[in-house]
Motif scaffolding. Structure first.
Motif, PDB file in Angstrom:
ATOM      1  N   ARG A  96       0.914  -1.177   0.334  1.00  0.00           N
ATOM      2  CA  ARG A  96      -0.170   0.095  -0.174  1.00  0.00           C
ATOM      3  C   ARG A  96       0.777   1.439   0.217  1.00  0.00           C
ATOM      4  NH1 ARG A  96      -5.344  -2.112  -1.321  1.00  0.00           N
ATOM      5  NH2 ARG A  96      -5.201  -3.847  -0.645  1.00  0.00           N
ATOM      6  N   TYR A  97       2.131   0.983   0.206  1.00  0.00           N
ATOM      7  CA  TYR A  97       3.273   2.135  -0.134  1.00  0.00           C
ATOM      8  C   TYR A  97       3.470   2.208  -1.083  1.00  0.00           C
ATOM      9  CZ  TYR A  97       2.956   2.979   5.051  1.00  0.00           C
ATOM     10  OH  TYR A  97       2.513   2.292   6.699  1.00  0.00           O
ATOM     11  N   SER A  98       3.239   3.344  -2.008  1.00  0.00           N
ATOM     12  CA  SER A  98       3.496   3.756  -3.342  1.00  0.00           C
ATOM     13  C   SER A  98       3.985   4.916  -3.456  1.00  0.00           C
ATOM     14  CB  SER A  98       2.702   3.205  -4.181  1.00  0.00           C
ATOM     15  OG  SER A  98       1.879   4.262  -4.152  1.00  0.00           O
ATOM     16  N   GLY A  99       3.967   5.374  -4.691  1.00  0.00           N
ATOM     17  CA  GLY A  99       4.833   6.474  -5.249  1.00  0.00           C
ATOM     18  C   GLY A  99       6.499   6.611  -4.782  1.00  0.00           C
ATOM     19  N   VAL A 100       6.558   7.703  -4.004  1.00  0.00           N
ATOM     20  CA  VAL A 100       8.070   8.035  -3.247  1.00  0.00           C
ATOM     21  C   VAL A 100       8.407   7.077  -2.174  1.00  0.00           C
ATOM     22  CG1 VAL A 100       6.535   9.347  -1.264  1.00  0.00           C
ATOM     23  CG2 VAL A 100       8.835  10.786  -1.352  1.00  0.00           C
TER      24      VAL A 100
END
Length: 1096
Positions: free
Chosen positions: A1033-1037
């Motif tokens: 669930r941790y995406s992007g940066v």
């Protein structure tokens, strides 16, 4: 018409104008390149240049796809999706527009594919995302260090040099025109190019903090000695631990990499968010908050669960209570009907007897009156006499009177002869089809019909007992010859020179015991303490443990194992092994269902149970719980009778009882012996250990086996001849002393046997009396006996109870080892599936009556979830690692402790049931099936607090699935501990194992042994599944942070399903092993010990 033509011409001209305008625009677009704005200074081309540059940046993700999949496949399940979430700027390109207008040569300053690959490869080669120093390269090395090599700055290439952003092999020479990086880009130290900041970051221009000399909000400093050097933009993108300053702060959201907005009320913004998320209803979200307060949902969920469970338990209890009440009413109606029918039948019999007596008296009176007259007067007046009712005169009578008299006679005869009528007097009087119309057992279906049938049979049996003078000698002969009494398969057990020795101490528990126990007789085993009475019964029943047994045991004259007849053999242990959370009737009914023949009709099974309840005097407590140590139930004497009834309901052919009258008063003991006497009349072989029976009980036995200390036989024969035998050797029983008490006092040494006798000589006298061989170490006692050793020929002594010629045909038998006994009982009990249904119903009732224990387990889980959810908040650099680790330890420990109750508390019950022939597989499957309820509910209970207090990014369903598999796994492990270890050791293992395995699973990658052991531990699988579900669930940066954390732990996002499968397979493997090994491992008693045949 002319107006229409004019309009058409105008539309055609307008269309041509639009084509010319669009064509000019297309030509301009086709001619635009990345430096168009630097040459023309035309603001209108900025959006076109920006779109062109963004398309080139987007194409770089395709170039890196294979490399990322190869090197970072453990942290990216879908490379395109992850890169799209990090670099999809299509929604807002303002930062790129500003950069184009600021630097005017953006494409010359942007990193090529080779430079990006160099940057990320350097980070991965250092095995840490916290690296801040890159390797030397073409532009930044020991000999060349331009201002663009400093953090936050970049350079451009020569004017005549073209930059191909897709070039992934060569780093271009980029050392001229050093300038600060644009907003929305970061320029690493050691590179002279710019890389776009990922989504979820905030990369503004830095401002120099004169107090600290640091470029805020970043952590780099200006190079010394360069006064013209200013702060630039961001300098790095790495893990959150080292580059937290470029992450969009918690409580804010960053729609672009250059804009940061405060979260409004009713919304929350986590760290690295690109947009604010609306809070759920009933949750509170203040402005500038990074998480929503969802405690209310946790309380709502636990409230809903509590309500559902309360309704379920209460409804189930109500259903059980209603069912018991309905059955009780039906049973009472059937019993009342049977009693009324029996009373009416008895009144008719009494009326018939009175009529017979009156008829006989009238006949005698008439005989005396007419005998005074002479024969002539008698012959002449014979026709004037009134007719004799019982006479069979051939004088014609009216048709109506003849029919009435015939019906009355037939009615009396039917009442006398047809005692099996179940419908009372509802049938027509004198009907010849009364017996044919009687319902059969197989035709009865409803509860009322079944109970009416059962109680009708019981009333018949009571009437038969009353008729036969309460089991007097003549009554016993009558009952024994009654064709209505069913006989069972007989089992005769004979033993010769039976010797039992402890393996380790080589101590004799029994020596040279010879005799037999016969069907249809009740044998009492008596003797002082240490005489081996229980050992003798255990040897006969095949339950001796840790012993070696020599001698011979024949069953029905053949050297078969007694376990071949275990389906028709009953063993009543000394301890009252009865399920305390079941009622008396439920205990008896379950034993009857599983152990009686499968083809026996249900009414007959009900009859058997009702007969046992009636004979043992348990009518008043049949619906009462037996009770446990913690919860009071029926009395001790009633519990003892239930213990005996469990074996009586299976209609055994051999019944062995270990001290069944201990704890019973005289009336209860007499009641029990009467019930056993009835069993003996049906051909049951009964043998029991007894302590100090009353004289009345003593006379109710058929045979007596009297043992001395050391397991030596003093007497084995009929009870009636015991006193005669002892009198023949000089031992007389004093008045007002029970014979067995006197004999036991002599064997104990309390009373002297008489002149010339000692207690040690009595076993030798019995051997000499029957011609048995005397052991060598006891020959000196023969010399002491002297001339009195010829007591075997004493006049009036009882005959030998075990003739030696009974063994002549078996002398040549070799020792047999019955490791896999075959079935000789000729009884087909219910199969595995049918027994599984019975076990399942029993387990469900037991679990419903343990609602308080279940509530305590759920309450502890709630407290654990609330504490762990509050104390272990999710951190970005660990993805909630520590909270999940504590969760695994807590859930494992709590669920294992509660799962131990499934088998630890029922070991003795299982051993007894398994020894009687019930299915171990059905027992285990039923227990496991009932525990599935806890497996499903307990994760919900724990997560109702932990999830809403901890508030992780993973979904509730992801956490529930992992926790469900974890609870399922640890339940199977708890089964192993419960079965292999005693309760205290099992609890210690349940506490120790999750802690140790979790510590092993947390060992670093450098510890090869710990890593190898951890790969086979369930905490590692559960922890990896939890962490993967949250990290995805941790995406992007967060992409680099995710890869760094998973790399440090050695986890892979590809293994989420595999981890769940391993947890499930572990539990299934435990179940398979236990289902196969449980009968042997928990029972710990071999089927038959090695029997050594020793011949004199």
């Amino acid at each position: 018409m002319s107006g229409t033509r004019i309009n058409d011409c105008r539309l055609q001209y307008l269309f041509l104008i639009l084509l010319l305008v669009l064509g000019g625009c297309f030509r301009r677009v086709w001619c635009v390149d990345g430096d168009e704005y630097s040459r023309t200074k035309n603001p209108t081309v900025v959006p076109l240049v920006t779109s062109l540059i963004y398309s080139q940046i987007s194409n770089l993700t395709k170039i890196f796809n294979k490399d990322i999949t190869k090197s970072l496949g453990y942290c990216t399940k879908d490379v395109d999706a992850d890169l799209n979430e990090a670099f999809n700027f299509a929604g807002n390109l303002d930062f790129l527009n500003k950069c184009v207008m600021q630097t005017k040569d953006v494409t010359q300053r942007m990193c090529t594919a080779a430079e990006m690959k160099f940057y990320f490869t350097s980070i991965m080669d250092t095995k840490s995302a916290d690296a801040q120093f890159l390797k030397p390269n073409r532009n930044c090395n020991l000999t060349s260090w331009v201002p663009g090599c400093e953090p936050g700055w970049a350079c451009s290439v020569a004017p005549d040099q073209k930059v191909n952003l897709k070039n992934s092999k060569d780093i271009p020479l980029r050392t001229r025109d050093s300038q600060p990086c644009c907003e929305g880009f970061f320029c690493p130290r050691g590179l002279t190019c710019m890389i776009p900041c990922p989504l979820g970051s905030y990369c503004p221009h830095a401002n120099l903090n004169k107090a600290t000399g640091i470029c805020d909000p970043y952590a780099y400093q200006l190079p010394p000695g360069k006064g013209n050097h200013t702060c630039g933009a961001a300098d790095t993108w790495a893990g959150v631990a080292s580059s937290e300053d470029i992450f969009c702060s918690a409580g804010f959201y960053c729609p672009t990499t250059t804009k940061k907005i405060t979260c409004t009320k009713g919304h929350y913004c986590r760290m690295g968010s690109t947009g604010e998320k609306a809070c759920f209803k009933l949750s509170s979200c203040n402005p500038n908050t990074y998480k929503q307060n969802m405690h209310a949902y946790g309380f709502i969920l636990i409230g809903a669960l509590s309500l559902i469970l309360m309704v379920f338990y209460n409804c189930s209890d109500q259903v059980l209570s209603t069912r018991h009440a309905r059955l009780a009413k039906s049973r009472e109606r059937a019993a009342r009907s049977a009693r009324e029918t029996a009373q009416a039948r008895e009144r008719w019999k009494i009326a018939k007897d009175v009529a017979k007596k009156r008829t006989a008296g009238l006949q005698q009176q008439l005989s005396r009156t007419f005998s005074r007259k002479n024969g002539v007067e008698a012959s002449t007046n014979e026709s004037s006499l009134p007719p004799k009712f019982p006479s069979n005169s051939s004088k014609p009578k009216p048709a109506g009177k003849e029919k009435k008299s015939g019906n009355l006679t037939k009615m009396l005869q039917s009442i006398e002869n047809d005692s099996d009528s179940h419908e009372g007097f509802n049938l027509q009087i004198g009907d010849k089809n009364i017996k044919k119309q009687m319902p059969k057992a197989k035709q009865l279906h409803t509860k009322s019909q079944i109970f009416k049938y059962a109680y009708g049979q019981l009333e018949k049996e009571k009437a038969m007992e009353q008729k036969n003078k309460n089991l007097t000698f003549s009554g016993v002969i009558s009952m024994a010859t009654d064709t209505d009494i069913r006989t069972r398969p007989t089992i005769e057990v004979a033993f010769k020179d039976l010797t039992i020795t402890l393996k380790k101490k080589h101590k004799h528990l029994m020596r040279s015991v010879t005799g037999k126990i016969l069907p249809g007789r009740i044998s009492a085993v008596m003797g002082p303490s240490g005489a081996g009475k229980t050992t003798f019964l255990s040897a006969v029943a095949g339950k001796s443990t840790e012993c070696t047994m020599s001698g011979s045991i024949l069953v029905n004259g053949k050297p078969d194992s007694i376990h071949c007849y275990k389906k028709i053999t009953g063993f009543v242990p000394q301890d009252d092994i009865v399920h305390g959370n079941l009622t008396v009737e439920e205990n008896l009914r379950f034993s009857a269902r599983c152990r009686l023949s499968a083809d026996m009709p249900k009414p007959d099974k009900v009859l058997v149970v009702e007969r046992v309840i009636e004979s043992l005097g348990l009518q008043l407590v049949r619906d009462s719980l037996v009770g446990t140590v913690e919860k009071r139930g029926i009395s001790g004497g009633q519990r003892k009778r239930v213990n005996v009834g469990l074996e009586l309901v299976m209609e055994p052919s051999l019944l062995i009882l270990d001290e069944p009258t201990s704890g019973l008063d005289s009336s209860s003991s007499n009641l029990l012996l009467r019930a056993l006497r009835r069993e003996a009349l049906e051909g049951v072989n009964i043998c029991m250990v007894l302590h100090q029976p009353s004289y009345t009980l003593y006379k109710m036995f058929d045979d007596l086996i009297l043992l001395a200390k050391g397991g030596l036989t003093v007497y084995h024969g009929p009870v009636k001849k015991a006193e005669e035998y002892f009198a023949s050797i000089g031992i007389t029983v004093p008045e007002r002393v029970t014979p067995p008490d006197h004999f036991i006092d002599i064997l104990e040494g309390i009373t002297k046997p008489g002149a010339g006798l000692t207690a040690e000589q009595l076993p030798v006298r019995w051997m000499l009396h029957n011609g048995y061989p005397v052991p060598p170490d006891m020959l000196q006692l023969c010399d002491q006996i002297g001339s009195s050793s010829n007591g075997g020929s004493t006049h009036g002594a009882p005959e030998k109870s075990f003739p030696g010629d009974a063994w002549q045909d078996n002398r040549d038998h070799k020792p047999l080892h019955f490791l896999k006994p075959y079935d000789l009982s000729n009884r087909v009990t219910p199969g595995v599936l049918r027994q599984y249904r019975y076990f399942l119903g029993r387990s469900i009732k037991q679990r419903l009556r343990e609602a308080q224990l279940q509530a305590a387990d759920f309450l502890i889980l709630l407290l654990a979830g609330a504490c762990l959810g509050t104390l272990s908040q999710v951190k970005g650099d660990t993805f909630g690692y520590h909270g999940y680790m504590y969760t695994i330890i807590a859930v494992s420990l709590l669920c294992k402790i509660s799962a131990l109750r499934s088998f630890s508390l029922d070991k003795l019950h299982y051993r007894r049931e398994n020894d009687s022939g019930t299915s171990s597989l059905a027992y285990f499957m039923a227990k496991d099936t009932v525990d599935h309820f806890n497996t499903v509910i307990k994760p919900l209970v724990f997560l109702s607090m932990f999830f809403f207090f901890n508030n992780p990014r993973s979904t509730f369903m992801d956490n529930y699935v992992v926790l469900l598999c974890l609870v399922y796994c640890v339940t199977g492990i708890a089964y192993v501990f419960a079965i292999f270890f005693p309760p205290s050791q099992a609890q210690l293992w349940c506490v120790l194992l999750p802690v140790v395995l979790t510590l092993i699973a947390n060992q670093g990658k450098d510890d090869k042994i710990g890593k190898y052991l951890g790969s086979y531990s369930y905490p590692k699988w559960a922890l990896e599944a939890f962490l993967i579900a949250n990290a995805q669930r941790y995406s992007g940066v967060w992409l680099i942070t995710r890869c760094d954390t998973l790399n440090e732990l050695g986890y892979s996002v590809q293994n989420w399903t595999c981890c769940l499968v391993l947890l499930i397979v572990t539990e299934k493997a435990d179940n398979v092993v236990l289902a196969a090994m449980y009968p042997r491992l928990s029972f710990r008693i071999p089927f038959v010990l090695v029997q050594k045949f020793s011949w004199p």
